[in-house]
Write an enzyme that holds these catalytic residues in place. Structure first.
Site, mmCIF file in Angstrom:
data_model
loop_
_atom_site.group_PDB
_atom_site.id
_atom_site.type_symbol
_atom_site.label_atom_id
_atom_site.label_comp_id
_atom_site.label_asym_id
_atom_site.label_seq_id
_atom_site.Cartn_x
_atom_site.Cartn_y
_atom_site.Cartn_z
ATOM 1 N N ASP A 1 34.273 34.296 41.377
ATOM 2 C CA ASP A 1 35.288 35.178 40.808
ATOM 3 C C ASP A 1 34.732 36.547 40.450
ATOM 4 O OD1 ASP A 1 37.962 35.658 39.863
ATOM 5 O OD2 ASP A 1 37.216 35.455 37.822
ATOM 6 N N ARG B 1 74.192 38.832 52.082
ATOM 7 C CA ARG B 1 73.171 39.276 51.143
ATOM 8 C C ARG B 1 72.132 38.203 50.875
ATOM 9 N NH1 ARG B 1 71.727 43.633 51.197
ATOM 10 N NH2 ARG B 1 69.742 42.606 51.575
ATOM 11 N N GLU C 1 35.424 27.408 39.230
ATOM 12 C CA GLU C 1 35.333 28.869 39.234
ATOM 13 C C GLU C 1 34.110 29.303 38.432
ATOM 14 O OE1 GLU C 1 38.901 31.503 38.289
ATOM 15 O OE2 GLU C 1 37.700 31.722 36.474
ATOM 16 N N LYS D 1 50.258 32.082 41.994
ATOM 17 C CA LYS D 1 51.025 33.213 41.464
ATOM 18 C C LYS D 1 52.189 33.500 42.403
ATOM 19 C CE LYS D 1 47.105 35.223 39.002
ATOM 20 N NZ LYS D 1 46.207 36.394 38.861
ATOM 21 N N LYS E 1 38.605 26.201 35.730
ATOM 22 C CA LYS E 1 38.487 27.637 35.480
ATOM 23 C C LYS E 1 37.679 27.891 34.212
ATOM 24 C CE LYS E 1 42.111 30.149 36.605
ATOM 25 N NZ LYS E 1 41.652 30.741 37.903
#
Length: 289
Positions: free
Chosen positions: A224, A106, A203, A141, A173
């Site tokens: 973005d 597994r 960004e 992510k 960002k």
């Protein structure tokens, strides 16, 4: 597509993860089902095969799972990570103690299915933009604890890696800009703080911000959530000054149009966060000692 030296993963990067997965699965008493139903010296032959077309990733982890459980198991891969396979293709053949094969099954399949799913979806994205000069890349992510593996799977699928963490590149960002007081100011502050080996990306989500960013000469600009028309205009204004990356809700239906604008990179979290597992199975034929 085939396996290449670039698609490498060092044992030190994955062995602790595989061992932790085995410990989680075996718990305190081991595989009590196999202990109850299979003789201690029974042996078996097993075949791992894909039930879908796709790109394989994770074979070193599967091999590690079997051999960590039992170093005497014979594990013979018939392909390499990065290979594109048709449904029914054999990935590996395993032979040895039946209890050992089942104890590792597994965990081996979980890693193979998850990573091959990422590689397969990445490959689908790269095929969509093969007629352009753009490259698909992943983001931060990722599932906690599995980032190095998931970014490896992206490479197996023909994609590129974005930064690995907060410590290996600067990505300014919108929230950084809001606190620091502006696009150019944030870039200059980052350049003052970081060494010359650290690349700086910022960004932006408007063309006005993009123009301000160009005046401060970052290494790259992330565009973005811009429309293809805005991206094309940014490429025109940039005229090759900095690396351009597009991002923001890009999927298989829109990625080609984004790539055709002339951006250098397209980043998407979908190749890691939304990749379905590739269906891979393990079938055993038993034989007595």
């Amino acid at each position: 597509m085939s396996g290449s030296p670039e698609n490498t993963l060092l044992p030190i990067q994955f062995e602790p993860i595989v061992r932790a997965a085995l410990e989680e699965d075996l718990g305190r008493a081991g595989d009590i089902t196999s202990q109850a139903t299979i003789g201690a010296h029974d042996t078996a032959r097993a075949v791992m095969a894909t039930r879908q077309d796709g790109v394989v990733a994770g074979l070193p982890l599967a091999t590690c799972a079997f051999r960590t459980i039992d170093p005497d198991l014979s594990v013979d891969p018939e392909c390499a990570d990065g290979d594109r396979l048709l449904a029914g293709a054999v990935l590996a053949r395993i032979e040895g103690n039946a209890r050992s094969v089942l104890a590792a099954e597994r965990v081996a399949l979980n890693f193979l299915m998850h990573l091959s799913g990422i590689a397969s979806l990445t490959a689908a994205y790269t095929r969509k933009i093969a007629h352009t000069g753009a490259r698909i890349c992943c983001t931060r992510k990722t599932i906690p604890g599995l980032r190095v593996l998931e970014k490896y799977a992206v490479r197996c699928g023909g994609g590129s890696n974005h930064r690995y963490g907060l410590d290996d590149a600067v990505l300014i960002k919108d929230n950084h800009i809001a606190v620091s007081g502006g696009v150019a100011r944030a870039i200059e502050a980052a350049r003052t703080h970081c060494g010359h080996m650290v690349r700086i990306e910022i960004e932006v989500d408007t063309l006005a911000q993009f123009e301000e960013a160009l005046t401060a000469a970052p290494d790259a600009v992330l565009l973005d959530n811009m429309s293809p028309e805005m991206l094309s205009e940014a490429v025109r204004r940039n005229a090759g000054q900095v690396v351009l990356e597009a991002s923001g809700n890009i999927d298989l239906t829109t990625v080609a149009a984004v790539a055709e604008t002339g951006v250098d990179y397209i980043s998407t979290s979908k190749i890691t966060m939304a990749a379905p597992p590739l269906d891979i199975g393990l079938d055993i034929s038993a034989r007595q000692p």
